[in-house]
Design a protein around this motif. Structure first.
Motif, mmCIF file in Angstrom:
data_model
loop_
_atom_site.group_PDB
_atom_site.id
_atom_site.type_symbol
_atom_site.label_atom_id
_atom_site.label_comp_id
_atom_site.label_asym_id
_atom_site.label_seq_id
_atom_site.Cartn_x
_atom_site.Cartn_y
_atom_site.Cartn_z
ATOM 1 N N VAL A 58 -43.309 -22.538 16.065
ATOM 2 C CA VAL A 58 -43.107 -22.120 14.672
ATOM 3 C C VAL A 58 -41.820 -22.719 14.110
ATOM 4 N N PHE A 59 -40.720 -22.613 14.867
ATOM 5 C CA PHE A 59 -39.453 -23.168 14.403
ATOM 6 C C PHE A 59 -39.526 -24.695 14.291
ATOM 7 N N GLY A 60 -40.221 -25.328 15.259
ATOM 8 C CA GLY A 60 -40.351 -26.777 15.219
ATOM 9 C C GLY A 60 -41.156 -27.260 14.027
ATOM 10 N N LEU A 61 -42.283 -26.598 13.774
ATOM 11 C CA LEU A 61 -43.108 -26.972 12.624
ATOM 12 C C LEU A 61 -42.387 -26.677 11.316
ATOM 13 N N SER B 182 -39.190 -26.773 10.926
ATOM 14 C CA SER B 182 -38.208 -27.854 10.799
ATOM 15 C C SER B 182 -38.853 -29.090 10.187
ATOM 16 N N GLY B 183 -40.028 -29.461 10.704
ATOM 17 C CA GLY B 183 -40.738 -30.614 10.149
ATOM 18 C C GLY B 183 -41.113 -30.408 8.697
ATOM 19 N N LEU B 184 -41.527 -29.172 8.344
ATOM 20 C CA LEU B 184 -41.887 -28.871 6.960
ATOM 21 C C LEU B 184 -40.682 -29.025 6.039
ATOM 22 N N LEU B 185 -39.538 -28.483 6.467
ATOM 23 C CA LEU B 185 -38.336 -28.586 5.641
ATOM 24 C C LEU B 185 -37.857 -30.032 5.522
ATOM 25 N N PHE B 186 -37.980 -30.811 6.611
ATOM 26 C CA PHE B 186 -37.668 -32.235 6.509
ATOM 27 C C PHE B 186 -38.609 -32.909 5.509
ATOM 28 N N GLY B 187 -39.888 -32.496 5.528
ATOM 29 C CA GLY B 187 -40.848 -33.053 4.580
ATOM 30 C C GLY B 187 -40.478 -32.726 3.143
ATOM 31 N N ILE B 188 -40.083 -31.475 2.905
ATOM 32 C CA ILE B 188 -39.655 -31.065 1.560
ATOM 33 C C ILE B 188 -38.436 -31.869 1.124
#
Length: 304
Positions: free
Chosen positions: A161-164, A166-172
């Protein structure tokens, strides 16, 4: 050899080095302190970069506007959160696995772009996202018994959950930075991607440093002395992080972003090497398979 190839490979190497240094600092600082050095110690290098462009090369500075600041603030705060989570999960999983979670960023960025600005999501994009998610699921169950039930429930684990996220926030942050940079174009004599990207980076990293510094003064004052005491590796983190960003911007002025992102997956090779040879970590077969599926998903995203 065309110039964009060594620039992209060098940027991927530097980005991996920055993450490795932050993982190392995690042993001396808490997650907030290790996150701050990425931004706080990167400010002088971002300022120097823009000074060279403006005063050294005579490139005109853009004028910021409301649209720029809305996108820049959103992207800057998202990147702080993404970096914080990435550093945090290093404490639970090894370096390669932690980095692999964040590599879902391009796939998640496609969904973010669809929601925020209505960009088209193709069948190829959906396929790429699916492949990457399967990779994350494999990584999440790599240290447990592999069953259908564990595979399905794996994405609900804390590290997944934290890893995904992180990826979502990097995407944003990536989508936000793109539109912040594009909003500057009308204030220049003509489109200048190098100046637009550099100016965006400079303003955002200053804002990020101020926000995180204020947080530490109010909530985690003990980290201030520790961050100052760790200035030697911290300066290196700031330099490497800023240089990697400059490299990405330069490469993307020479070739389309899709081509750069495809070659940039070479970072996973550097990540595996760092995990095994620097941090002396063991990576099992399922973790390797999961990491490779994430890379395959990203390649499918940018090539299909």
């Amino acid at each position: 050899m065309e110039l964009w190839i060594p620039i992209t490979v060098a940027s991927a190497f530097l980005q991996n080095m920055r993450s490795a240094l932050q993982k190392h600092l995690r042993g001396r600082l808490n997650t907030t302190g290790a996150t701050f050095v990425r931004f706080g110690y990167g400010v002088p290098f971002a300022l120097a970069y823009m000074a060279i462009l403006h005063y050294g090369l005579g490139r005109p500075m853009p004028v910021s506007n409301t649209g720029f600041w809305l996108w820049a603030v959103a992207g800057g705060l998202a990147q702080i959160g993404a970096t914080f989570l990435l550093v945090y999960i290093f404490a639970f999983r090894n370096f390669a696995v932690g980095t692999a979670y964040s590599r879902t960023e391009p796939a998640q960025a496609a969904l973010v772009a669809l929601v925020l600005v209505g960009e088209t999501v193709t069948i190829g994009t959906i396929l790429a996202i699916t492949i990457s998610v399967v990779g994350v699921m494999l990584i999440s169950v790599a240290r447990t018994e592999l069953t259908l039930r564990s595979l399905v429930t794996s994405v609900g684990s804390r590290t997944a959950v934290f890893g995904l996220l992180s990826g979502l926030l990097f995407g944003i942050s990536g989508v936000s930075y793109r539109y912040a940079s594009l909003s500057l174009a009308p204030s220049l004599p003509g489109p200048d991607p190098v100046v637009q990207a550099g100016y965006t980076l400079m303003m955002v990293i200053i804002m990020q440093a101020v926000v995180m510094l204020a947080w530490m003064v109010i909530k985690e004052r003990e980290q201030l002395l520790k961050v100052a005491a760790a200035w030697r590796p911290a300066v290196l983190v700031g330099f490497v992080g800023a240089t990697a960003s400059f490299g990405w911007f330069t490469a993307m002025t020479l070739q389309p972003a899709a081509v750069i992102k495809a070659l940039a997956q070479v970072e996973m090779l550097f990540t595996f090497a760092s995990s095994v040879f620097v941090f002396k970590e063991h990576i099992n077969r399922l973790e390797i398979a999961g990491c490779l599926l994430i890379v395959l998903g990203i390649l499918a995203l940018v090539l299909i």
